[in-house]
Scaffold this active site. Structure first.
Site, PDB file in Angstrom:
ATOM      1  N   ASP A  11      37.683  60.775  72.966  1.00  0.00           N
ATOM      2  CA  ASP A  11      38.039  60.381  74.339  1.00  0.00           C
ATOM      3  C   ASP A  11      36.821  59.716  74.977  1.00  0.00           C
ATOM      4  O   ASP A  11      35.697  59.867  74.499  1.00  0.00           O
ATOM      5  CB  ASP A  11      38.463  61.595  75.176  1.00  0.00           C
ATOM      6  N   SER A  12      37.063  59.028  76.085  1.00  0.00           N
ATOM      7  CA  SER A  12      35.953  58.416  76.822  1.00  0.00           C
ATOM      8  C   SER A  12      35.009  59.486  77.387  1.00  0.00           C
ATOM      9  O   SER A  12      33.857  59.189  77.673  1.00  0.00           O
ATOM     10  CB  SER A  12      36.512  57.582  77.976  1.00  0.00           C
ATOM     11  N   TYR A  43      36.795  54.597  80.971  1.00  0.00           N
ATOM     12  CA  TYR A  43      37.373  53.446  80.281  1.00  0.00           C
ATOM     13  C   TYR A  43      38.496  52.810  81.116  1.00  0.00           C
ATOM     14  O   TYR A  43      38.837  51.655  80.923  1.00  0.00           O
ATOM     15  CB  TYR A  43      37.999  53.893  78.951  1.00  0.00           C
ATOM     16  N   CYS A  74      43.071  59.776  74.275  1.00  0.00           N
ATOM     17  CA  CYS A  74      42.814  58.991  75.476  1.00  0.00           C
ATOM     18  C   CYS A  74      43.933  57.966  75.584  1.00  0.00           C
ATOM     19  O   CYS A  74      44.155  57.184  74.652  1.00  0.00           O
ATOM     20  CB  CYS A  74      41.461  58.290  75.320  1.00  0.00           C
ATOM     21  N   THR A  76      44.139  55.425  77.648  1.00  0.00           N
ATOM     22  CA  THR A  76      43.621  54.073  77.837  1.00  0.00           C
ATOM     23  C   THR A  76      43.278  53.453  76.485  1.00  0.00           C
ATOM     24  O   THR A  76      43.635  52.306  76.194  1.00  0.00           O
ATOM     25  CB  THR A  76      42.383  54.108  78.758  1.00  0.00           C
ATOM     26  N   GLU A 161      35.339  64.198  85.806  1.00  0.00           N
ATOM     27  CA  GLU A 161      34.045  64.030  85.123  1.00  0.00           C
ATOM     28  C   GLU A 161      32.913  64.728  85.902  1.00  0.00           C
ATOM     29  O   GLU A 161      31.900  65.088  85.334  1.00  0.00           O
ATOM     30  CB  GLU A 161      33.715  62.546  84.932  1.00  0.00           C
ATOM     31  N   CYS A 195      47.107  60.608  81.450  1.00  0.00           N
ATOM     32  CA  CYS A 195      45.664  60.438  81.259  1.00  0.00           C
ATOM     33  C   CYS A 195      45.181  61.826  80.889  1.00  0.00           C
ATOM     34  O   CYS A 195      45.524  62.810  81.565  1.00  0.00           O
ATOM     35  CB  CYS A 195      45.000  59.961  82.538  1.00  0.00           C
ATOM     36  N   THR A 196      44.396  61.914  79.821  1.00  0.00           N
ATOM     37  CA  THR A 196      44.065  63.242  79.302  1.00  0.00           C
ATOM     38  C   THR A 196      43.092  64.007  80.200  1.00  0.00           C
ATOM     39  O   THR A 196      42.870  65.192  79.999  1.00  0.00           O
ATOM     40  CB  THR A 196      43.494  63.129  77.876  1.00  0.00           C
ATOM     41  N   HIS A 197      42.535  63.324  81.199  1.00  0.00           N
ATOM     42  CA  HIS A 197      41.702  64.042  82.180  1.00  0.00           C
ATOM     43  C   HIS A 197      42.556  64.830  83.180  1.00  0.00           C
ATOM     44  O   HIS A 197      42.113  65.828  83.726  1.00  0.00           O
ATOM     45  CB  HIS A 197      40.852  63.050  82.978  1.00  0.00           C
TER      46      HIS A 197
HETATM   47  N1  DGL Z   1      41.123  60.207  79.449  1.00  0.00           N
HETATM   48  C1  DGL Z   1      41.416  58.826  79.429  1.00  0.00           C
HETATM   49  C2  DGL Z   1      42.903  58.545  79.352  1.00  0.00           C
HETATM   50  O1  DGL Z   1      43.663  59.373  78.884  1.00  0.00           O
HETATM   51  C3  DGL Z   1      40.815  57.900  80.440  1.00  0.00           C
HETATM   52  C4  DGL Z   1      39.704  58.279  81.263  1.00  0.00           C
HETATM   53  C5  DGL Z   1      38.827  57.117  81.602  1.00  0.00           C
HETATM   54  O2  DGL Z   1      39.153  56.341  82.514  1.00  0.00           O
HETATM   55  O3  DGL Z   1      37.819  56.993  80.906  1.00  0.00           O
HETATM   56  O4  DGL Z   1      43.335  57.484  79.735  1.00  0.00           O
END
Ligand code: DGL
Length: 276
Positions: A11-12, A43, A74, A76, A161, A195-197
């Site tokens: 992941d990012s 990302y 991720c 993205t 983050e 989004c995994t965050h």
């Molecule tokens: N966790 C990432 C996703 O699922 C993106 C987070 C980022 O913007 O870096 O899209």
């Protein structure tokens, strides 16, 4: 002797830990290598070219570290880099290796959740602009089945983050995007945290959402789909090590990753900094 190869999870930043955690819960026997590109996160606001380049570099590094299979945890990266890596790069890098994303399994699972077909997709700007979710949903279910409303939530990744998982400021930005989404389609009955965050913010998102709306994270979906994939690919599964080990790498400061990652994983973790 069994070759003992690893499963890479990329992941990012920290978001992919929400996927890793579920994968380890469902498939604890394998060896995992997690790589967070924290130095170059987020990302979600970057161009197609940059996300593709960074993701490719990370995947190659995970292959070097002994991964046979890499999960892009991720959205993205899955939206902007997965297809080119699978179709163009892998045949050249190593046709025996595999890279999988998180969008396809989520889209496949969606059919069992929404009752009225009104679905909200909350994601980064990159994922929303790629149109990957609407396109994959249409491919799988046709045009009529779902009414999709997408919304980019650019403030949520920085909140995660920086470990701002609660408090007034965080609630403000959660309420803002939830209201925007439901104004665009008040009939939405299912929201995908694409989004995994975002699952780290799930308790507050659920609190701001009307009770009839289901809020779906991707961790369990991706974990089940990986289990299924390994069953269907015994030639790959047989090469995986089974010591139940998880190794963490970040492209930024290891101590900070240990602190933050430890909070996300709910246990003490050891991390090493890596240049990619
Ligand atoms: N966790 C990432 C996703 O699922 C993106 C987070 C980022 O913007 O870096 O899209």
């Amino acid at each position: 002797m069994r070759p003992r190869e690893n499963i890479g999870v990329f992941d990012s930043g920290y978001g992919g830990l929400t996927i890793l955690k579920e994968i380890v819960r469902v498939l604890p026997q394998y060896n995992y290598i997690y790589l967070g590109d924290n130095a170059r996160a987020p990302y979600g606001t970057r161009s197609f070219e940059m996300v593709y380049r960074y993701t490719g570099e990370a995947v190659k590094k995970l292959f070097e570290l002994g991964c046979r299979l890499v999960i892009l945890a991720c959205n993205t990266a899955s939206a902007k880099a997965l297809r080119t890596i699978q179709q163009v790069d892998l045949p050249e890098w190593d046709p025996e290796k595999r890279v999988l994303g998180v969008i396809r399994p989520s889209v496949e699972a969606l059919g069992q959740y929404s009752r009225n077909g009104h679905v909200g997709i909350l994601a980064t700007r990159g994922t929303v602009n790629s149109l990957s979710y609407p396109m994959e949903l249409e491919k799988l279910y046709g045009k009529q089945r779902f009414k999709i409303t997408q919304l980019a939530c650019p403030m949520w990744v920085p909140l995660v983050e920086n470990n701002e998982l609660e408090g007034e400021g965080t609630i403000y930005f959660i309420r803002k995007y939830v209201q925007e989404l439901l104004t665009a389609d008040p009939k939405i009955d299912t929201v995908v945290l694409a989004c995994t965050h975002y699952p780290l913010l799930r308790p507050l998102i659920v609190r701001c959402m009307p009770p009839q709306v289901q809020v779906i994270g991707q961790g369990h979906i991706v974990a089940d789909s990986l289990g299924d994939y390994l069953k269907r690919h015994p030639e790959l599964e047989e090469r995986l090590g089974t010591e139940g080990r998880v190794t963490y790498y970040t492209t930024d400061e290891a101590e900070w990753f240990e602190r933050m990652g430890g909070i996300f994983m709910g246990e003490k973790i050891k991390c090493t900094r890596l240049v990619i």
